[in-house]
Enzyme design. Structure first.
Site, PDB file in Angstrom:
ATOM      1  N   ASP A   1       0.824  -1.207   0.000  1.00 28.24           N
ATOM      2  CA  ASP A   1       0.000   0.000   0.000  1.00 28.24           C
ATOM      3  C   ASP A   1       0.858   1.256   0.000  1.00 28.24           C
ATOM      4  O   ASP A   1       1.843   1.360   0.725  1.00 28.24           O
ATOM      5  CB  ASP A   1      -0.922   0.020   1.212  1.00 28.24           C
ATOM      6  CG  ASP A   1      -1.919   1.173   1.141  1.00 28.24           C
ATOM      7  OD1 ASP A   1      -2.584   1.301   0.109  1.00 28.24           O
ATOM      8  OD2 ASP A   1      -1.980   1.964   2.092  1.00 28.24           O
TER       9      ASP A   1
ATOM     10  N   HIS B   1      -2.769  -1.609  -3.931  1.00 25.51           N
ATOM     11  CA  HIS B   1      -2.889  -0.183  -4.234  1.00 25.51           C
ATOM     12  C   HIS B   1      -2.751  -0.074  -5.747  1.00 25.51           C
ATOM     13  O   HIS B   1      -1.661  -0.241  -6.288  1.00 25.51           O
ATOM     14  CB  HIS B   1      -1.790   0.609  -3.520  1.00 25.51           C
ATOM     15  CG  HIS B   1      -1.863   2.086  -3.761  1.00 25.51           C
ATOM     16  ND1 HIS B   1      -1.910   2.989  -2.740  1.00 25.51           N
ATOM     17  CD2 HIS B   1      -1.895   2.820  -4.898  1.00 25.51           C
ATOM     18  CE1 HIS B   1      -1.972   4.218  -3.228  1.00 25.51           C
ATOM     19  NE2 HIS B   1      -1.960   4.130  -4.553  1.00 25.51           N
TER      20      HIS B   1
ATOM     21  N   ASN C   1      -4.506   9.639  -1.807  1.00 25.88           N
ATOM     22  CA  ASN C   1      -4.257   8.764  -2.953  1.00 25.88           C
ATOM     23  C   ASN C   1      -5.009   7.458  -2.751  1.00 25.88           C
ATOM     24  O   ASN C   1      -4.821   6.824  -1.711  1.00 25.88           O
ATOM     25  CB  ASN C   1      -2.761   8.469  -3.100  1.00 25.88           C
ATOM     26  CG  ASN C   1      -1.981   9.651  -3.607  1.00 25.88           C
ATOM     27  OD1 ASN C   1      -2.519  10.542  -4.249  1.00 25.88           O
ATOM     28  ND2 ASN C   1      -0.698   9.674  -3.319  1.00 25.88           N
TER      29      ASN C   1
ATOM     30  N   ASP D   1      -8.911   4.088   5.842  1.00 27.01           N
ATOM     31  CA  ASP D   1      -7.603   4.526   5.337  1.00 27.01           C
ATOM     32  C   ASP D   1      -7.065   5.644   6.226  1.00 27.01           C
ATOM     33  O   ASP D   1      -6.541   6.663   5.745  1.00 27.01           O
ATOM     34  CB  ASP D   1      -7.676   4.972   3.881  1.00 27.01           C
ATOM     35  CG  ASP D   1      -6.292   5.079   3.232  1.00 27.01           C
ATOM     36  OD1 ASP D   1      -5.294   4.697   3.882  1.00 27.01           O
ATOM     37  OD2 ASP D   1      -6.186   5.569   2.097  1.00 27.01           O
TER      38      ASP D   1
END
Length: 436
Positions: free
Chosen positions: A152, A179, A278, A305
């Site tokens: 990630d 990711h 992101n 996140d």
């Protein structure tokens, strides 16, 4: 020690329960869930008018240990989790050093048990140093207890490395959390590519970068017949790719964050880096598609996140600030306000995305309130109105795009292994503190 959580509405999606019931807990284990439970030896915990759900689970957080404790650590991060109603969180490996060895996994597990107020699961890096060139010791990390694997923060650009990782990890029944952003299309991009980025004169990150990466990893998973999990999905086309993959029988799952469900790139202000994430905040079409995919089951779980940064890092120009903001303390309130209270999602379905679904996906002994399960319970006041105030956060990260927003619905008690670690917004100072 015996306790009866009495007078509340129990919502347990895994077992199809939604009614007023009592929960008897002894020595950290659920003993009985029934009407009018009586035990003269038990202490009564009055939860009248509240909703009791399995302890919330967040499988995508950044608690920053080891090496980045100025941003967050296991104690501050677990306090934030408890404040937000989470009883289990998983922390990503993009730390300093990267968590890419079994020794580091075991060390962090020990640290988590020493200071964590909630259960902290460790996610190991897929590749050495998260460089995408060579698999890390994923077998040894699996045996050490790593719950999943991810690079990630980095896209694994080598399809061969990704395929090898998928194939190898099948033996250990572990999932890769991807990711997905094709690097050549996002260089120096700081926000979603579109009308808003053009108006602001800021370099964009196009949705097609995500779409290409998601498509590749679904095809690889299909080829090797291995599971793959798409992290923080944000693009309408990516959601459709996951939907198509599931129809074909590919073992693909996906997660979404509150900010990709609620915020759009119209929120981006070059003078406020709190919205920089992101993948970036997308347009309204993509946000609408995320909700649709969540509602129809294409997206399996919701994650925060949670990505706190030090004050001095975020307090700079948008293009130079790091991506991410804290989410553990706002996730539940945001979701209840935006979806439950507006009739866009029923409570049981919403809670399932943060309890039974992630527990099943990552093989956790959590996510339900049936007898014999650990007494991890989140108590929610659905009607409680509150305003997001960074000065009251337990996390070390303070740059949140939700500061000042009025929300409806909040966790008012968090119970971990039968122990109350948060009550009415007040979190334990440490594991040694006793709460009655």
């Amino acid at each position: 020690m015996k306790q009866i959580f009495k007078g509340g509405r129990v919502v347990d999606p895994k077992n199809g329960v939604d009614e007023k019931l009592d929960i008897l807990v002894e020595d950290g284990i659920v003993q009985k869930v029934d009407k009018n439970v009586v035990d003269e030896e038990a202490k009564i915990v009055d939860v009248s008018g509240k909703v009791l759900v399995p302890g919330l689970i967040d499988m995508h957080t950044h608690l920053r240990e080891p090496g980045q404790e100025a941003k967050e650590d296991f104690l501050s991060g677990s306090k934030a989790a408890a404040a937000g109603g989470f009883t289990t969180v998983a922390t990503m490996p993009n730390t300093s050093p990267v968590v890419d060895t079994a020794a580091l996994v075991r060390s962090l597990q020990t640290r988590a048990k020493e200071v964590g107020l909630v259960h902290i699961e460790i996610i190991g890096a897929l590749t050495k140093g998260q460089k995408g060139e060579e698999l890390a010791e994923v077998g040894d990390m699996s045996l050490a207890g790593a719950v999943a694997f991810s690079d990630d923060g980095h896209y694994v650009k080598s399809a061969k490395v990704m395929m090898n990782g998928m194939d190898y990890l099948k033996k250990f029944d572990k999932i890769i959390i991807d990711h997905d952003e094709e690097l050549s299309l996002i260089e120096e991009g700081v926000m979603n590519e579109g009308h808003r980025s053009a108006m602001l004169g800021m370099k964009g990150r196009p949705t097609v970068a995500e779409d290409i990466a998601v498509a590749r990893d679904i095809l690889l998973a299909e080829y090797v017949d291995s599971p793959v999990h798409v992290a923080h999905i944000s693009s309408a086309r990516s959601a459709e790719l996951v939907r198509e993959g599931k129809r074909r029988g590919v073992k693909v799952t996906a997660e979404v964050t509150p900010h990709h469900l609620i915020l759009t790139d119209a929120c981006v202000n070059p003078l406020d880096s709190s919205t920089k994430v992101n993948p970036p905040l997308r347009g309204q079409k993509d946000v609408d598609a995320m909700l649709e995919a969540l509602q129809d089951g294409t997206i399996d779980i919701i994650v925060s996140d949670h990505s706190p940064h030090a004050e001095e890092e975020k307090d700079r120009e948008y293009m130079y600030a790091p991506s991410g903001f804290p989410g553990l303390e706002t996730t539940l309130g945001l979701l209840l306000t935006a979806f439950y209270h507006k009739g866009k999602m029923d409570l049981s379905t919403l809670i399932a995305k943060m309890t039974s679904a992630p527990a099943a996906l990552f093989h956790l002994k959590a996510g339900s309130l049936e007898a014999g399960m650990p007494a991890d319970i989140t108590v929610i006041d659905l009607e409680k109105e509150w305003v997001v105030d960074a000065d009251k956060f337990y996390t070390r990260g303070t740059h949140s795009p939700y500061v000042g927003r009025r929300l409806k619905g909040r966790a008012v008690m968090t119970v971990v292994d039968g122990r109350i670690v948060m009550r009415d917004g007040n979190v334990l100072a440490s594991k040694k503190e006793n709460v009655g």
